[in-house]
Design a protein around this motif. Structure first.
Motif, PDB file in Angstrom:
ATOM      1  N   LYS A 400       0.826  -1.205   0.000  1.00  0.00           N
ATOM      2  CA  LYS A 400       0.000   0.000   0.000  1.00  0.00           C
ATOM      3  C   LYS A 400       0.864   1.260   0.000  1.00  0.00           C
ATOM      4  CE  LYS A 400      -4.047  -1.987   2.283  1.00  0.00           C
ATOM      5  NZ  LYS A 400      -4.985  -1.879   3.430  1.00  0.00           N
ATOM      6  N   TYR A 401       1.931   1.216   0.785  1.00  0.00           N
ATOM      7  CA  TYR A 401       2.888   2.323   0.754  1.00  0.00           C
ATOM      8  C   TYR A 401       3.813   2.104  -0.448  1.00  0.00           C
ATOM      9  CZ  TYR A 401       1.295   3.831   5.345  1.00  0.00           C
ATOM     10  OH  TYR A 401       0.541   4.304   6.394  1.00  0.00           O
ATOM     11  N   ASP A 402       4.895   2.834  -0.557  1.00  0.00           N
ATOM     12  CA  ASP A 402       5.783   2.642  -1.695  1.00  0.00           C
ATOM     13  C   ASP A 402       7.232   2.698  -1.238  1.00  0.00           C
ATOM     14  OD1 ASP A 402       5.774   2.528  -4.821  1.00  0.00           O
ATOM     15  OD2 ASP A 402       7.359   3.932  -4.265  1.00  0.00           O
ATOM     16  N   ALA A 403       7.923   1.578  -1.377  1.00  0.00           N
ATOM     17  CA  ALA A 403       9.288   1.446  -0.869  1.00  0.00           C
ATOM     18  C   ALA A 403      10.249   2.409  -1.547  1.00  0.00           C
ATOM     19  CB  ALA A 403       9.757   0.001  -1.056  1.00  0.00           C
ATOM     20  N   LYS A 404      10.163   2.532  -2.857  1.00  0.00           N
ATOM     21  CA  LYS A 404      11.110   3.388  -3.591  1.00  0.00           C
ATOM     22  C   LYS A 404      10.884   4.859  -3.271  1.00  0.00           C
ATOM     23  CE  LYS A 404      11.850   0.135  -7.415  1.00  0.00           C
ATOM     24  NZ  LYS A 404      11.044  -0.968  -6.843  1.00  0.00           N
ATOM     25  N   ALA A 407      12.244   5.442   0.311  1.00  0.00           N
ATOM     26  CA  ALA A 407      13.710   5.423   0.348  1.00  0.00           C
ATOM     27  C   ALA A 407      14.265   6.703  -0.270  1.00  0.00           C
ATOM     28  CB  ALA A 407      14.233   4.191  -0.385  1.00  0.00           C
ATOM     29  N   ASN A 408      13.662   7.159  -1.361  1.00  0.00           N
ATOM     30  CA  ASN A 408      14.107   8.410  -1.986  1.00  0.00           C
ATOM     31  C   ASN A 408      13.924   9.574  -1.021  1.00  0.00           C
ATOM     32  OD1 ASN A 408      14.715   9.954  -4.724  1.00  0.00           O
ATOM     33  ND2 ASN A 408      13.060  11.045  -3.704  1.00  0.00           N
ATOM     34  N   PHE A 409      12.802   9.589  -0.316  1.00  0.00           N
ATOM     35  CA  PHE A 409      12.533  10.668   0.641  1.00  0.00           C
ATOM     36  C   PHE A 409      13.612  10.728   1.717  1.00  0.00           C
ATOM     37  CE2 PHE A 409      10.907  11.721   4.858  1.00  0.00           C
ATOM     38  CZ  PHE A 409      10.429  13.005   4.659  1.00  0.00           C
ATOM     39  N   TRP A 410      13.896   9.593   2.356  1.00  0.00           N
ATOM     40  CA  TRP A 410      14.880   9.590   3.435  1.00  0.00           C
ATOM     41  C   TRP A 410      16.276   9.934   2.904  1.00  0.00           C
ATOM     42  CZ3 TRP A 410      13.071  10.127   7.981  1.00  0.00           C
ATOM     43  CH2 TRP A 410      11.869   9.516   8.362  1.00  0.00           C
ATOM     44  N   GLY A 411      16.617   9.424   1.735  1.00  0.00           N
ATOM     45  CA  GLY A 411      17.912   9.750   1.157  1.00  0.00           C
ATOM     46  C   GLY A 411      18.052  11.234   0.891  1.00  0.00           C
TER      47      GLY A 411
END
Length: 446
Positions: A400-404, A407-411
């Motif tokens: 439901k969420y989106d891993a990529k 991950a882009n957000f935290w990076g």
């Protein structure tokens, strides 16, 4: 006073129900959470209903939330800020006056920033922090600018374009234009966070993005912009005049706090009194109307300043960088340990450890950070790590969420913070064009 009597006296008030309903006019659904669901042994104490069934949630005495997405012209920009203490999560409930006196300094500086840009807002206060409500028109030029400056992974685009008529959260399709604007809104609040960090550089309560305390620190003030790292349809925010019952659910409290509105002439004493005295809150809300004007011009100016800033340039460098392939088994132990089977969950979800990982690779450049975050996204998508328990409904469901996207957000967030922490001027001002993107550690104008 019993909890049942409290609910009847407060949520039974006609005016309180009117105020809460007025905030749901452009919402598809509403969400309730609270002790009543825990008492029923709900594994996940959250109840989602169509907005016409709001009264059911109020009758149960639940905290009330609305979706970030709206069905109207309004595009909400919601900012959640709060005190955190990683060693003692109940600390603020025992020392509320002391902590809020510290936070008031930060609140006053945020108000000053928004006033400088002539951005209109409503500020509400929970038992642990603040919420800023702001909005722009979806018909405005600044909304168009936002939508041109957002980032969406290919996988999250597929989720946005695939509504689910059986799921209240995904029942209506959210346009990619709105989704891009949502990501950009997070970037704008990230920019404001760095302005704030610069102005309050020597303030004893450190300002961080999420609860990622610096080494040796255990408390701080969180600019919680993490909602902007996830799909819009998965995110909600607490409405004004809702109850706030984390003290009862997790810290042994007896009666709830009440979301209080901090007006221009209110003192801290006024706010804390209304938060814990339902009669004072009822008197205040008797004459309160939820009226929030658009801030198109203010956000247009803020957007222009963001686009000229070092923050924006670092964002663009990060998003344009190709990920470098990383084999975790070949990496130093100080990073490798977080990817071990027994540690990855929850370490790779914890902002404290994500900040450490990203700071390690930020010294080596954006491509290396993109590489490690691509690896983390693959870990998120690996169900063997048990990120989500469908029986207990705990954890995060990456379907439901989106891993990529996450991950882009935290990076992006912690790469930007690492670079800025190395180039900020002593005055705390983040000058445009400070960063040479070919050499991220070079100082001065190009």
């Amino acid at each position: 006073m019993t909890l049942a009597d409290f609910y009847k006296a407060y949520y039974g008030n006609k005016r309180i129900r009117e105020i809460i309903k007025s905030q749901l006019e452009d919402a598809l659904f509403c969400v309730g959470s609270g002790p009543a669901l825990l008492a029923k042994n709900w594994a996940f104490p959250v109840k989602l209903v169509p907005k016409k069934k709001l009264d059911i949630l109020l009758d149960e005495g639940l905290d009330i939330f609305r979706p970030v997405a709206s069905t109207s012209e309004s595009f909400y920009i919601f900012w959640d800020l709060e005190y955190y203490n990683r060693d003692d999560r109940g600390y603020i409930y025992r020392n509320q006056n002391q902590v809020f006196k510290k936070m008031q300094v930060i609140k006053d500086e945020i108000n000053k920033i928004f006033d400088e840009y002539k951005i209109k807002y409503i500020l509400d206060v929970t038992a642990s922090g603040f919420h800023y409500w702001m909005k722009i028109s979806k018909k405005s030029s600044v909304f168009k600018n936002f939508s041109e400056s957002g980032f969406l992974s290919e996988s999250i685009k597929e989720k946005y374009l695939d509504p689910d008529p059986e799921d209240l959260k995904k029942k209506e399709k959210i346009s990619l234009q709105e989704a891009m604007a949502y990501d950009c809104a997070g970037k704008i609040l990230e920019f404001v966070t760095h302005i704030l960090r610069g102005r309050l550089r020597d303030f004893p309560l450190q300002i961080t993005i999420s609860d990622a305390a610096a080494p040796g620190m255990f408390e701080g003030f969180s600019s919680d912009i993490t909602q902007y790292g996830h799909p819009m349809f998965m995110r909600v925010f607490r409405v004004i005049a809702s109850l706030h019952q984390k003290n009862i659910m997790f810290h042994g409290g007896n009666l709830p706090a009440i979301n209080a509105v901090w007006g221009r002439d209110d003192t801290l004493e006024d706010i804390l009194e209304r938060m814990w005295n339902y009669r004072k809150s009822l008197a205040f809300f008797e004459n309160f109307n939820f009226e929030l004007d658009f801030s198109d011009e203010g956000f247009s100016k803020l957007y222009e300043d963001y686009m000229k800033s070092s923050v924006s340039r670092i964002h663009r460098e990060f998003e344009n960088a190709p990920p470098e392939k990383i084999k975790i088994q070949e990496e130093p132990e100080e990073v490798r340990i977080f990817f071990e089977k027994e540690r990855a969950n929850p370490c790779l979800l914890d902002p404290f450890y994500l900040r450490k990982i990203i700071s390690f690779y930020a010294k080596q450049g954006a491509q290396r950070v993109k590489g490690i975050m691509s690896l983390i996204a693959r870990y998120y998508e690996d169900e063997a790590f048990n990120w989500y328990d469908p029986v207990k409904m705990r954890g995060i469901d990456w379907k439901k969420y989106d891993a990529k996207q996450a991950a882009n957000f935290w990076g992006r967030v912690y790469f930007t913070q690492f670079i800025l922490d190395n180039i900020a001027e002593p005055s705390g001002v983040l000058y445009p064009n400070m960063l040479d993107l070919k050499n991220p550690f070079r100082f001065g104008k190009k």
